[in-house]
Design an enzyme around this catalytic site. Structure first.
Site, PDB file in Angstrom:
ATOM      1  N   ARG A 112     -23.701  31.628 -15.970  1.00  9.89           N
ATOM      2  CA  ARG A 112     -23.621  30.514 -16.916  1.00  9.89           C
ATOM      3  C   ARG A 112     -23.064  29.222 -16.313  1.00  9.89           C
ATOM      4  O   ARG A 112     -23.097  28.173 -16.944  1.00  9.89           O
ATOM      5  CB  ARG A 112     -22.793  30.930 -18.141  1.00  9.89           C
ATOM      6  CG  ARG A 112     -23.623  31.736 -19.142  1.00  9.89           C
ATOM      7  CD  ARG A 112     -22.783  32.227 -20.273  1.00  9.89           C
ATOM      8  NE  ARG A 112     -21.958  33.378 -19.900  1.00  9.89           N
ATOM      9  CZ  ARG A 112     -20.949  33.850 -20.621  1.00  9.89           C
ATOM     10  NH1 ARG A 112     -20.617  33.264 -21.742  1.00  9.89           N
ATOM     11  NH2 ARG A 112     -20.270  34.905 -20.210  1.00  9.89           N
ATOM     12  N   SER A 150      -6.310 -19.339   6.666  1.00 14.17           N
ATOM     13  CA  SER A 150      -7.378 -18.623   5.960  1.00 14.17           C
ATOM     14  C   SER A 150      -8.665 -18.567   6.767  1.00 14.17           C
ATOM     15  O   SER A 150      -8.935 -19.434   7.592  1.00 14.17           O
ATOM     16  CB  SER A 150      -7.680 -19.330   4.639  1.00 14.17           C
ATOM     17  OG  SER A 150      -6.544 -19.248   3.818  1.00 14.17           O
TER      18      SER A 150
END
Ligand code: UD1
Ligand code: CA
Length: 452
Positions: free
Chosen positions: A15, A402
């Site tokens: 199952r 950055s």
């Protein structure tokens, strides 16, 4: 008296509708049968025999434990037949029979249960159910003494109304198994050798049936399909969440916390919804873990704040660090105290010094970053040339503008600055400034193109 444990795990598990053998389906990331082996292991048995059938090799590879033995049951001829396959491997005094698909049985319950076995008594674990259908029923006489177990398919209508069921867990002496297993017959509705027929045999032999109940009904719940699997997963998680709360952890919703492994969580930690803790995790006092975070094999100090949607994997995070939202710390990341890792930042095999900040959109790999360093948004360590990995070293006090690329191997000296948008390919001296980008050119009054 020496103890042996037999774990029945030969069933097919039809199952589950799965390629994976049923007993390998996980609860909290661990195969069901491993939970049973571990619970049994807590009693330090001299011997544990797993009776396997379907997917034998896979089961053998997946399960670990001390003093484990394996007995094959090629054909599933019933629970009595299954235990008989283990018999040649046993020479202990007492044998405890468990099921590989009943994963949540607790050591405390088993210890008490096994304690009830002696030469004159067999221990049987039962449970009262409102809906007993499907289970073997416990039949008692006028005096309330257990006389036998009748399987659902063999039961009369009257017997079917009995609400006390056999959980399947049983313990008795090996001598009794030796004597009685060969005498089982398969003349019953299912044509199987029922282990449960041992009860009537014990009664016939003048033995006492010592009945015990588990502290919690879910300890003896079995798994036959994935619906039951998911229910037991939630039961297990509920128990773990409750244990944390009792130790002083705030769990905002115990139904939305998953612990798959060993979690050491200190008091005054807050776990928001949908947190997953995997492997070996330790979280120090006062940490706050935001919603939807996955923390795996990681060590967090005190007062760490992890904002939502962060993944911390194989990392060490120092006291009072701040991580996320949307951060990903990969294996080998070490954050010293008060470091900050912000959104869309990925780190790997890198140490970040005390008070340093990597706040936005950055990749830091194979790097040593000193104290009080500021790494600007969009910085990438180019650590990989397609074949080899190289180190980036940022010394204390460095400032990276950055959108810089740091092409490793490269070292930026103490207090040095890198101008935004630089591609750094050479070491930068301490206190210096490196600018490595095209020079800006201004054209005055430039006519912007227009649509023709
Ligand atoms: C069994 C009990 C029943 C009890 C129920 C509890 C018997 C005859 N019946 O019934 O009284 O109420 O468990 O769940 O024991 N297994 C093997 N080899 C076999 C048969 C089974 O290893 O040949 C294993 C299965 O993998 C499973 C366990 O034994 O882990 C129980 O087998 P299952 O077929 O589910 O037993 P039930 O018919 O439910
Ligand atoms: Ca069953």
């Amino acid at each position: 008296m020496s103890l042996a444990v037999v774990i029945l795990a030969a069933g097919k598990g039809t199952r589950m509708k799965s390629e994976l053998p049923k007993v390998l389906h996980p609860i909290a990331g661990r195969p069901m049968v491993q939970h049973v082996v571990d619970a049994a292991g807590a009693l330090s048995p001299a011997n544990t025999v797993i009776v396997y059938g379907h997917g034998g090799d896979r089961v053998r590879e997946a399960v670990t434990g001390e003093r484990l033995q394996w007995a094959e049951q090629a054909e599933q001829l019933g629970t009595g037949h299954a235990v008989a396959q283990a018999l040649p491997h046993l020479d202990e005094d007492v044998v405890l029979v468990l099921y590989g698909d009943v994963p949540l049985i607790r050591p405390e319950t088993l210890r008490r249960f096994v304690g009830r076995v002696n030469d004159q008594s067999l221990a049987l674990m039962t449970l009262e159910l409102d809906d007993p259908s499907g289970y073997g029923r416990v039949v008692r006489d006028d005096q309330g003494r257990v006389t036998r177990i009748v399987e659902q398919k063999d039961a009369s209508d009257e017997e079917k109304r009995l609400r006390e069921i056999n959980t399947g867990i049983l313990a008795c002496t090996r001598r009794f198994l030796n004597d009685s297993l060969p005498r089982l017959s398969n003349r019953n509705a299912q044509g199987e050798y029922y282990l449960t027929d041992l009860i009537a045999m014990a009664v016939d032999a003048g033995m006492e049936i010592a009945v015990d109940q588990p502290d919690h009904p879910w300890e003896v719940d079995g798994v036959n399909d994935r619906v039951q699997l998911s229910r037991l997963e939630r039961v297990y998680q509920g128990v773990r969440a409750e244990a944390l709360m009792r130790e002083g952890v705030t769990v905002l919703d115990p139904a939305r916390l998953d612990i798959r492994g060993q979690a050491d969580v200190a008091s005054d930690v807050t776990l928001d919804v949908n947190v997953i803790l995997e492997g070996r995790v330790s979280i120090g006092p006062g940490c706050r873990i935001g919603a939807h975070c996955v923390i795996r094999d990681a060590d967090l100090g005190a007062g760490v704040v992890v904002e939502p949607h962060s993944i911390i994997d194989g990392a060490t995070v120092g006291d009072h660090c701040q991580v996320g939202p949307f951060a990903r710390l990969r294996p080998g990341t070490e954050l010293a105290a008060k470091a900050r890792i912000g959104n869309f930042v990925e780190t790997k095999k890198s140490s970040i010094g005390e008070g340093s900040k990597v706040n936005h959109l950055t990749y830091i790999g194979d790097s040593r970053v000193g104290k009080d360093v500021n790494v600007g948004a969009g910085t990438i360590t180019c650590n990989y040339d397609g074949a080899n990995k190289f180190q980036t070293v940022l010394k204390d006090g460095v400032f990276i503008g950055s959108n810089s690329s740091l092409v490793a191997p490269v070292t930026v000296g103490e207090n040095a600055t890198v101008g935004a948008g630089s591609v750094i390919t050479k070491d930068v001296p301490g206190n210096g400034l490196a600018v490595a980008r095209g020079q800006q050119r201004n054209i005055e009054n430039w006519p912007r193109p227009t649509k023709k």
